[in-house]
Design an enzyme around this catalytic site. Structure first.
Site, mmCIF file in Angstrom:
data_model
loop_
_atom_site.group_PDB
_atom_site.id
_atom_site.type_symbol
_atom_site.label_atom_id
_atom_site.label_comp_id
_atom_site.label_asym_id
_atom_site.label_seq_id
_atom_site.Cartn_x
_atom_site.Cartn_y
_atom_site.Cartn_z
ATOM 1 N N GLY A 81 0.995 2.781 -10.376
ATOM 2 C CA GLY A 81 -0.361 3.283 -10.146
ATOM 3 C C GLY A 81 -0.430 4.215 -8.944
ATOM 4 N N ARG A 145 4.922 4.088 -15.726
ATOM 5 C CA ARG A 145 5.225 2.666 -15.539
ATOM 6 C C ARG A 145 6.488 2.200 -16.279
ATOM 7 N NH1 ARG A 145 1.585 0.129 -12.578
ATOM 8 N NH2 ARG A 145 -0.594 0.759 -12.573
ATOM 9 N N ASP A 176 7.717 -4.324 -7.970
ATOM 10 C CA ASP A 176 8.626 -4.279 -9.122
ATOM 11 C C ASP A 176 9.538 -3.052 -9.062
ATOM 12 O OD1 ASP A 176 7.845 -6.583 -10.287
ATOM 13 O OD2 ASP A 176 6.449 -5.664 -11.708
ATOM 14 N N LYS A 202 4.782 1.397 -1.815
ATOM 15 C CA LYS A 202 3.491 1.944 -2.273
ATOM 16 C C LYS A 202 2.682 0.901 -3.002
ATOM 17 C CE LYS A 202 2.722 2.273 -6.122
ATOM 18 N NZ LYS A 202 2.505 2.243 -7.581
ATOM 19 N N THR A 203 1.438 0.811 -2.846
ATOM 20 C CA THR A 203 0.460 0.212 -3.752
ATOM 21 C C THR A 203 -0.862 -0.006 -3.020
ATOM 22 O OG1 THR A 203 -0.188 -1.598 -5.215
ATOM 23 C CG2 THR A 203 1.263 -2.229 -3.429
ATOM 24 N N ASP A 205 -2.804 -2.166 -3.840
ATOM 25 C CA ASP A 205 -3.114 -3.597 -3.937
ATOM 26 C C ASP A 205 -2.805 -4.363 -2.655
ATOM 27 O OD1 ASP A 205 -3.670 -2.895 -6.511
ATOM 28 O OD2 ASP A 205 -1.881 -3.782 -7.374
HETATM 29 P P1 FBP Z 1 0.508 -0.755 -8.823
HETATM 30 O O1 FBP Z 1 0.438 -0.079 -7.491
HETATM 31 O O2 FBP Z 1 1.119 -2.111 -8.743
HETATM 32 O O3 FBP Z 1 1.150 0.098 -9.841
HETATM 33 O O4 FBP Z 1 -0.990 -1.052 -9.311
HETATM 34 C C1 FBP Z 1 -2.105 -0.406 -8.842
HETATM 35 C C2 FBP Z 1 -3.279 -0.631 -9.766
HETATM 36 O O5 FBP Z 1 -4.289 0.268 -9.358
HETATM 37 C C3 FBP Z 1 -3.852 -2.045 -9.835
HETATM 38 O O6 FBP Z 1 -4.766 -2.323 -8.793
HETATM 39 C C4 FBP Z 1 -4.513 -2.044 -11.189
HETATM 40 O O7 FBP Z 1 -4.644 -3.351 -11.705
HETATM 41 C C5 FBP Z 1 -3.577 -1.212 -12.018
HETATM 42 O O8 FBP Z 1 -2.926 -0.328 -11.109
HETATM 43 C C6 FBP Z 1 -4.249 -0.422 -13.101
HETATM 44 O O9 FBP Z 1 -3.278 0.150 -13.890
HETATM 45 P P2 FBP Z 1 -3.453 1.485 -14.736
HETATM 46 O O10 FBP Z 1 -3.399 2.629 -13.797
HETATM 47 O O11 FBP Z 1 -2.265 1.466 -15.620
HETATM 48 O O12 FBP Z 1 -4.763 1.415 -15.432
#
Ligand code: FBP
Length: 555
Positions: A81, A145, A176, A202-203, A205
């Protein structure tokens, strides 16, 4: 390209590096630290990573650069993400690489890890890079992803690396992706490919953190963006005095984003998934908790409020997880077809009633009908319910409404309840990075190149002491294996970076817990306003409350 005035101004912003990385490439040298061990399961992790396990922690320091002269051809990918600041990691990497030798090459593999498999790339130039400095988004090369984890994929990556003469690969990703970076580094070392692999944390979250990584990049900007919006909504609520706003915020399983937004905005309610799990709270007890605040405020004539709901909340409600597991079982294999062929919702409802245990059916039966139906509509490719798609902000407001109706009938509640719903996630992931994220990301990228130049592999680019001004930040590297333990994933024991959930004995949660009862009843909103990019440092270079509390900078 049509440029906004802010975009033009941000191109000119010079990100701040840690003091030890300032003063030119020729003045950066390495200081060796202690040898490392994984956080748990040492023997197993060591056996799985014989070439990259147990290496020393390192920091950079000022001194004569004595790294070996060698032409570097580096490949970089963005994984998962979007998170504000990703462009600056690439810019920092590029600047350090070119400052070391202008013949060095940086290739950007497009669309995430699959770009490395498909050999889909661009070669960065000054003109190209300059258009992305200090901007949000991952559109510089795109993201994806796809997971890089199988031997077959590694063989292809090795071929692609050989074709381009890659000396290193930088993976910018979450827990991951960095786990996969460690596995790829081990593979590359075991096969004597000469390709180094470096990760960057990065994230949005905030769940990639530990005693070494103080924060993942993007968390600062994303939470500031959501907090601005939540603060604006609070002010609207306090002006109109007629709505309760239920606001879901992204963040996957961990509630770091929700907690940080609550610390920034002091809403009436903020649920924390980790606490719900620890206290084994039921849907009814969460509903009652929110309804109590609505009732008290309503009886004081304040028929408005704000409740923050973390994205992953329902996974943490034990009875809800059990229900989901039973539904997955109920519709496994061919049973989905049987279910879908039923003529109407009544028939489907009877099928569900028959198939679930009495306990789970009781939980199912108190859910509003739209959530009941959502549970059977939204399935992932494996046929499982996608918990993150459940509109928990609506779920809780509906349940609170039903509870309040009962209380009204009983004569204890005299107020009015009108609810509005919001989901903040994508709004914050590509915002212009705050000065903190712009500086931090540029430093991570710059530092990643120094790790490459000094020959390290299987390391995470580490910049710490982040609650202090950038001048005092500490740059270095940490073997990724240090952050790993064994976990059960898809029926197998796997080495993975341990995900950080909100710690209930940590300072951020404790601060929140000490204040929330007051915030629940008395209007205590705070309005953070928009991120400031230019102006005095005390409004432009603010760290997150989470970091400030963790580092004892805020009491
Ligand atoms: P990562 O940084 O782990 O990839 O996730 C970030 C995130 O924004 C989460 O908060 C959310 O649940 C997810 O990606 C949404 O995924 P997508 O962009 O595939 O809709």
């Amino acid at each position: 390209m049509n440029l906004s005035p802010l975009q033009k101004a941000r191109y000119e912003y010079a990100p701040k590096l840690p003091g030890m990385l300032r003063g030119g490439i020729s003045e950066i040298t390495v200081k060796d630290g202690a040898a490392t061990e994984s956080v748990a399961d040492q023997a197993k992790i060591k056996a799985l990573f014989p070439n990259t396990y147990g290496k020393n922690e390192i920091t950079f320091t000022k001194g004569k650069n004595n790294s070996a002269a060698k032409k570097q051809v580096v490949g970089v990918i963005l994984s998962g993400g979007q998170a504000p600041g990703g462009h600056n990691v690439v810019c920092g990497l590029y600047d350090a690489l070119k400052a070391t030798d202008k013949n060095n090459v940086l290739l950007g593999f497009k669309g995430g890890p699959s770009g490395l498999i498909d050999d889909d790339f661009i070669e960065f130039t000054d003109a190209y890079i300059n258009e992305y400095r200090n901007t949000g988004g991952f559109d510089i090369i795109g993201s994806g992803r796809t997971k890089l984890e199988t031997e077959d994929q590694f063989k292809i990556v090795t071929e692609v690396a050989k074709k381009h003469g890659l000396t290193a690969i930088v993976i910018i990703g979450g827990d991951d992706s960095n786990t996969n970076a460690a596995v790829l580094a081990e593979y590359m070392a075991a096969h004597n490919t000469g390709v180094q692999v470096i990760g960057c944390p990065k994230t949005i979250d905030g769940d990639l953190k530990n005693e070494d990584i103080e924060a993942s990049f993007g968390f600062d900007t994303a939470t500031k963006t959501y907090s601005e919006l939540i603060g604006n909504i609070e002010r609207d609520a306090n002006s109109a005095k007629k709505y309760w706003h239920f606001i879901k915020v992204m963040g996957r399983s961990a509630s770091h984003v929700a907690l940080e937004c609550a610390l920034e905005t002091q809403p009436n309610i903020c649920l924390i998934g980790e606490e719900v799990a620890a206290k084994k709270m039921s849907l009814a007890s969460i509903t009652n908790y929110i309804a109590d605040a609505v009732e008290k405020r309503g009886n004081n004539g304040e028929n408005f409020g704000v409740a923050i709901i973390p994205e992953g909340i329902v996974e943490f409600v034990p009875e809800f997880s059990k229900l989901i597991a039973e539904i997955n079982e109920l519709l496994a294999g061919k049973k989905t077809e049987e279910f879908n062929a039923l003529p109407d919702w009544n028939a489907k409802y009877e099928f569900i009633k028959k198939g679930l245990s009495a306990e789970s059916f009781k939980v199912f039966d108190i859910l509003p009908q739209f959530v009941q139906q959502q549970l059977f509509l939204e399935r992932d490719p494996h046929g499982n319910v996608q918990v993150s798609l459940i509109e928990s902000e609506k779920l809780f407001s509906e349940m609170v409404k039903a509870e309040l109706a009962k209380r009204k009938a009983a004569g204890t509640y005299k107020g009015k309840f009108g609810a509005l719903h919001h989901f903040f996630g994508y709004e914050g992931r590509c915002a212009f990075p705050s000065n903190f994220d712009a500086d931090y990301c540029y430093s991570l990228g710059y530092n990643a190149f120094m790790l490459i130049q000094y020959g390290y592999t299987g390391y995470l680019s580490k910049v710490s002491n982040l609650s202090k001004p950038a001048e005092e930040w500490v740059a270095g590297g940490m073997p990724i294996t240090k952050m790993m333990n064994m976990e059960r994933r898809n029926g197998e024991d796997k080495p993975v970076i341990r995900k950080a959930l909100v710690e209930l004995d940590g300072a951020p949660f404790k601060y929140f817990a000490a204040h929330r009862d007051e915030w629940a009843v008395k209007t205590s909103f705070t309005y953070p306003g928009a991120i400031q990019y230019f102006g005095p440092s005390e409004v432009c270079d603010l760290t997150t409350r989470t970091l400030a509390l963790e580092k004892g900078m805020m009491k």
